[in-house]
Design a protein around this motif. Structure first.
Motif, short mmCIF file in Angstrom:
data_model
loop_
_atom_site.label_atom_id
_atom_site.label_comp_id
_atom_site.label_asym_id
_atom_site.label_seq_id
_atom_site.Cartn_x
_atom_site.Cartn_y
_atom_site.Cartn_z
N LEU A 90 11.84 2.82 -4.85
CA LEU A 90 12.34 2.60 -3.50
C LEU A 90 11.30 1.87 -2.66
O LEU A 90 11.64 0.95 -1.90
N ALA A 91 10.03 2.25 -2.78
CA ALA A 91 8.98 1.55 -2.05
C ALA A 91 8.89 0.09 -2.48
O ALA A 91 8.67 -0.81 -1.66
N GLY A 92 9.09 -0.17 -3.76
CA GLY A 92 9.10 -1.54 -4.23
C GLY A 92 10.26 -2.34 -3.66
O GLY A 92 10.09 -3.52 -3.31
N ASP A 93 11.43 -1.73 -3.57
CA ASP A 93 12.58 -2.41 -2.96
C ASP A 93 12.30 -2.78 -1.51
O ASP A 93 12.63 -3.88 -1.05
N LEU A 94 11.72 -1.85 -0.77
CA LEU A 94 11.39 -2.13 0.63
C LEU A 94 10.38 -3.27 0.74
O LEU A 94 10.48 -4.11 1.64
N ALA A 95 9.41 -3.30 -0.16
CA ALA A 95 8.41 -4.37 -0.12
C ALA A 95 9.05 -5.73 -0.39
O ALA A 95 8.62 -6.75 0.16
N ARG A 96 10.08 -5.77 -1.24
CA ARG A 96 10.75 -7.04 -1.51
C ARG A 96 11.63 -7.47 -0.34
O ARG A 96 11.76 -8.66 -0.04
N ILE A 97 12.25 -6.51 0.34
CA ILE A 97 13.16 -6.83 1.44
C ILE A 97 12.40 -7.25 2.68
O ILE A 97 12.80 -8.17 3.40
N GLN A 127 0.83 -1.20 0.00
CA GLN A 127 0.00 0.00 0.00
C GLN A 127 0.87 1.26 0.00
O GLN A 127 0.50 2.27 -0.60
N LEU A 128 2.04 1.19 0.64
CA LEU A 128 2.95 2.32 0.60
C LEU A 128 3.36 2.61 -0.84
O LEU A 128 3.40 3.78 -1.27
N ARG A 129 3.65 1.56 -1.58
CA ARG A 129 3.99 1.78 -2.99
C ARG A 129 2.79 2.36 -3.75
O ARG A 129 2.96 3.24 -4.61
N ALA A 130 1.59 1.90 -3.40
CA ALA A 130 0.40 2.46 -4.04
C ALA A 130 0.25 3.93 -3.70
O ALA A 130 -0.13 4.75 -4.57
#
Length: 998
Positions: free
Chosen positions: A484-491, A466-469
């Motif tokens: 960057l939000a996508g990277d955090l979601a993967r990590i 949702q942060l990426r959204a």
């Protein structure tokens, strides 16, 4: 061999008085004993010390004397607490090699944590992670006590016969279960407890030397023999052919008393030494003096007698009167020479006084000084004070690991693993100095700032997806922020996803390490300085231990692991690799045993600090401990008192105490009270340093108080706004400074990360829902409209970012609001009026500086029948009172009425305002109420007056001399919060009567 050593018949027990530098005297005596036999005789000697620090310090004492003795080879020095089979003084092949290895502290802690978890039914409750770890540590201390005191614990069940409270019965049941399982668990692991193994090693060494005593010089020095196995070994050493036990600070003939020492209680400084001599069947006055004498200065027998007399047991203080009669008073005054007591108003002032004394010592070449305190907070304050002068003292305790960047990152990552969508945690990660996420520093800063402004400074996202959204749907989305939000979601996968749900500490530590390295990855490869430096190395060692030994822990959730990791890191220290001053040291009470310097500063002399209060056993009461055969908790106070007495007998001693701690009065240490009482009875006073207290008080004293005046900026006329909304007009009347900051300087406040769900969110959602409702049903409100409005309101809350618990709370309120609003809609539309929502309007008029425009956005305007209008403003909080509206401090509705009357709302034309009202919506019963903003005043007249008032205000600010002064509203007007109060320093100037609100 010297005569003073050989002439001692039978067991050799020696004493170095408290006023002498113990280690220097010990080294000098050993040199004297081996002088005739040559340097090799000293090298063949074995010296046992109580701790590793004492062993290192004794080695330093020998090195200092190297100039006096050619080709000096120090003896083999071994600490009693770290004996190991196969190493000196053991020989290879000794039977003790069959002992299992000791369990490591980390594995033991997690094994005990698992044991506590398994025994939760016996406790009758499920403790949280931190409490469970505390119980595990307390259980470990209980096992240590049993092993050190050589108590089996077999009579534990018999303690239940005591008339005790129910919770003690629960504790006994818990201990019985633990005592039955722990030995079997150690056997399964093939390990031993450290304490039990140490006792076995000491007994094995005692048995070996009993059967075959060493022929060379064998000395045990500095131990008080408080451990039974140590006492047995000391007795064996004293009977060896060339064996000797050197006691630290034994008080043999008490000052001004009978020739034979009097009995002492468990809290007396001599309690441990007396118990040791009683066990060895040696008279106190049968102990011979150690003949070695170093060239170091001594405070003399007078100081030693003074301290001994002051610390007598309570039942013997009646003899103080005899002690101060005749020559006694003069001896007391002699003992006060070199002793100084310094009081400070609080802990910070105490730290400054200690730092000044340490710095003062450096003014004399070659003089040394040491601060001794059990209060690590005070020690850190002193170190910080010294650092301001560019002085770094050697601190034995080091610095807390939790304060270093690598540990901060580890704790933050652990929190993110348990709650990855928390904005404060994410910002802490992204702004950490080690984190790069495969980007350059410039790229990361740009992406981080964009993500913070567009997605994190708002209500909390439910997940990183949702942060990426949020980042994708923001106004003018930034691709770098989305990436960057996508990277955090993967990590950081959602908690519980995959195999990262509930697992042991080893798996979590491995996951934590991998995540830290991923976060710190550099574009050129590697992780930068993540694992370098003292903190990186210490954190790497800790994580390695957790990975190796953490599989012993019970299954942990991510949140439980994060909590436990914080507790573990809080107990770790780091000795920073930096140059320290060779003449200054900061020591804890234990580290200072047998240490000496030209000046000793004993600080933290308050009750509860030094001495610390007797510990509370969470499992056993005092009576239960006594029945079980464990020593009383006061024995620790006796050891602490012995440390104090040893240090207080140095040649130059400062005793520091604070009068307040944590904002509350603090009591002086009992030892300081006794010294003060004794000297007062002798007609003397404890020497002080008033000049030091004055310097400490003046060091941080503020200068002349010059508060900032109430700000009154005077911007140029061309910079002043020519267009304001009606809400900003209210601010202009109340607080012109806020208009200057926002509308002239364009300083816009940022929303908080993880902003709370407040009335603004509910108000915005209500506005959005009603706007959509009116657009859907512009004329007739159909049956079932309540459900439609309810759905519109809940959808608006979801879009605003309200979380699931908040939506659940709002469900009942939403139904009440929908029912009330639909009912009002039907009633107010019954006469055929048309409803307009969220209409923008404007009114322009002439002022001395040109045209000025006031704008408004009306929540709701009802038109008709005829050329009349009704303006309603929705409020989720308390609306302004009619008096506030009448006098012009809340002109929003009245100025909106003036715009309506002038035809400023497009598509409506000029019309007379017939109603100006607030609609307060609460969701309770009743769910809302409509109140007039004007009471009995005519809305049209009020609108006209408000417009004239506005023209007067704008005319005043069109004068170039007019200032935008902070808080111009009279004091009787209710205070309101402003986003710019901190810039205006309102609290500062209003507190000194500079006008305005206070």
């Amino acid at each position: 061999m010297s005569d003073w050593f050989l002439k001692s018949a039978g067991p050799r027990w020696f004493n170095i008085p408290a006023d002498r530098p113990f280690l220097d005297d010990l080294a000098a005596g050993l040199l004297d004993l081996t002088r005739e036999a040559g340097p090799e005789a000293l090298a063949d000697a074995v010296v046992l010390t109580p701790t590793r620090r004492a062993a290192r310090s004794l080695t330093e004492s020998f090195l200092r004397m190297a100039g006096e003795v050619p080709a000096l080879l120090p003896p083999r020095i071994r600490p009693l607490g770290d004996l190991e089979a196969g190493e000196a003084p053991f020989e290879p092949g000794d039977i003790v090699l069959d002992l299992p290895p000791a369990i490591t502290p980390v594995r033991r802690r997690f094994e005990l944590l698992r044991l506590v978890t398994e025994l939760e039914p016996a406790l009758g409750r499920s403790p949280g992670p931190t409490e469970a770890l505390g119980l595990a540590d307390a259980l470990g201390a209980f096992f240590d006590s049993l092993q050190i005191e050589e108590v089996s614990g077999d009579n534990l069940a018999g303690l239940a016969d005591l008339d005790m409270a129910a919770h003690w019965q629960v504790s006994l049941g818990f201990l019985e279960g633990a005592l039955s399982r722990w030995p079997q668990r150690l056997q399964d692991l093939g390990l031993m407890d450290v304490s039990a193994r140490r006792v076995r090693l000491l007994d094995a060494l005692a048995a070996k030397w009993t059967a075959a005593p060493p022929e060379g010089l064998l000395v045990a020095a500095g131990s008080t023999g408080s451990v039974k196995a140590t006492a047995r070994l000391l007795t064996v050493i004293a009977h060896a052919p060339l064996g000797a036990v050197v006691l630290p600070g034994l008080d043999q003939v008490e000052a001004y008393a009978t020739p034979e020492p009097q009995p002492v209680d468990d809290q007396h400084p001599q309690a441990a030494l007396r118990a040791l001599l009683a066990f060895a069947d040696v008279g106190v006055n049968s102990v011979a003096p150690w003949a070695g004498r170093s060239p170091a200065a001594s405070a003399g027998k007078a100081r030693r007698d003074l301290v001994s007399l002051a610390l007598r047991p309570a039942d013997q203080t009646a003899d103080w009167r005899k002690a101060i009669d005749g020559e006694g008073s003069e001896k007391i005054r002699e003992g006060l020479s070199g002793l100084t007591v310094v009081g400070a108003r609080d802990v910070e002032a105490c730290a400054l006084s200690a730092a000044l004394l340490l710095r003062e010592t450096l003014e004399t070449p070659d003089r040394t000084a040491a601060l001794v305190t059990p209060d690590q907070d005070l020690a850190r304050r002193v170190a910080a004070r010294l650092a301001r002068w560019g002085i770094v003292a050697d601190a034995s305790a080091g610095e807390p690991l939790a304060r270093f960047p690598c540990a901060v990152l580890a704790e933050t990552v652990a929190l993110a693993l348990s709650d990855p969508a928390r904005p404060a945690t994410l910002l802490g990660l992204l702004k950490h100095a080690h984190v790069r996420l495969g980007r350059t520093e410039t790229e990361l800063i740009a992406a981080r700032n964009a993500l913070e402004l567009k997605a994190l400074r708002r209500t909390r996202p439910e997940s990183l997806a949702q942060l990426r959204a949020f980042a994708e749907t923001a106004k003018d989305p930034d691709p770098a922020a989305v990436h960057l939000a996508g990277d955090l979601a993967r990590i950081f996968p959602p908690p519980g996803a995959g195999d990262a749900g509930v697992q042991d500490a080893s798996a979590w530590a491995r996951k934590l390490t991998e995540t830290m390295e991923t976060l710190c990855a550099r574009p050129e490869g590697g992780t930068g300085g993540l694992w370098s430096g003292p903190d990186g190395e210490a954190m790497a060692r800790l994580l390695s231990l957790l990975i190796e030994e953490g599989d012993a822990s019970p299954p942990l959730s991510a949140a439980a692991f994060a909590e436990l990791l914080g507790v573990i890191i809080a107990g770790e220290s780091v000795r920073a690799a930096r140059a320290t001053h060779p003449r200054l040291r900061i020591l804890g009470a234990m580290e200072a045993r047998m240490a000496r310097a030209d000046r000793l500063i004993l600080a933290g002399l308050e009750e509860g600090v030094w001495p610390q209060a007797a510990g509370v056993d969470p499992f056993l009461s005092r009576g239960m401990r006594a029945r079980l055969g464990l020593p009383p908790a006061e024995r620790r106070i006796a050891l602490s008192a012995h440390d104090f007495a040893q240090s207080a007998c140095a040649s130059e001693v400062f005793l520091l105490h604070a009068r307040r701690r944590r904002g509350a009065p603090a009591l002086e240490s009992r030892w300081l009270w006794r010294l003060r009482t004794l000297t007062r009875g002798a007609g003397a006073t404890l020497p002080g340093r008033p000049d030091l207290e004055a310097i400490a008080g003046a060091a941080d004293a503020p200068g002349d108080f010059a508060p900032a005046p109430r700000p009154a900026p005077r911007p140029p006329l061309e910079a002043r706004p020519r267009k304001l909304a009606v809400t900003r007009i209210e601010t202009l009347v109340r607080d012109p400074y806020a208009v200057w900051a926002r509308d002239i300087l364009r300083l816009y406040p940022l929303d908080r990360p993880d902003a709370p769900i407040d009335v603004r969110m509910r108000g915005t959602a209500i506005h959005a829902a009603l706007e959509a409702f009116v657009e859907t049903y512009p004329d007739v409100v159909p049956d079932g409209a309540e459900a439609v409005l309810d759905q519109l309101y809940m959808d608006a809350l979801r879009r605003a970012g309200m979380d699931a618990p908040g939506l659940a709370r709002e469900t009942a309120l939403s139904r009440e609001i929908a029912a009330w609003m639909v009912g009002e809609e039907r009633a107010r539309r019954a006469d055929g009026r048309k409803v307009h929502v969220e209409l923008q309007g404007a009114l322009t008029f002439s002022t001395p500086a040109g045209l000025f425009t006031v704008t408004a956005k009306a929540d709701r305007i009802e038109v008709g029948p005829g050329p009349i209008g009704r303006i309603l403003d929705y409020k989720t909080g308390a609306p302004p009172s009619p008096d506030m509206v009448r006098i012009g401090f809340s002109p929003q509705l009245t100025l909106s009425g003036a715009i309506l009357a002038s035809g400023g709302f497009p598509g409506l034309g000029p019309m007379r305002p017939e109603e100006l009202a607030y609609v307060r919506i609460t969701g309770r019963r009743p769910a809302g109420v409509i109140t007039s903003a004007l009471k009995d005043l005519d809305p049209a007249s009020a609108a006209s007056e408000a417009l004239e008032g506005l023209k007067a205000v704008i005319a005043r600010f069109d004068d170039p001399r007019q200032t935008y002064t902070s808080r111009t509203a009279p004091a009787k007007v209710k205070l309101y919060a402003s986003d710019y109060d901190h810039l205006a320093r309102v609290r500062e100037w209003s507190a000194v009567g500079s006008g305005g609100e206070t």
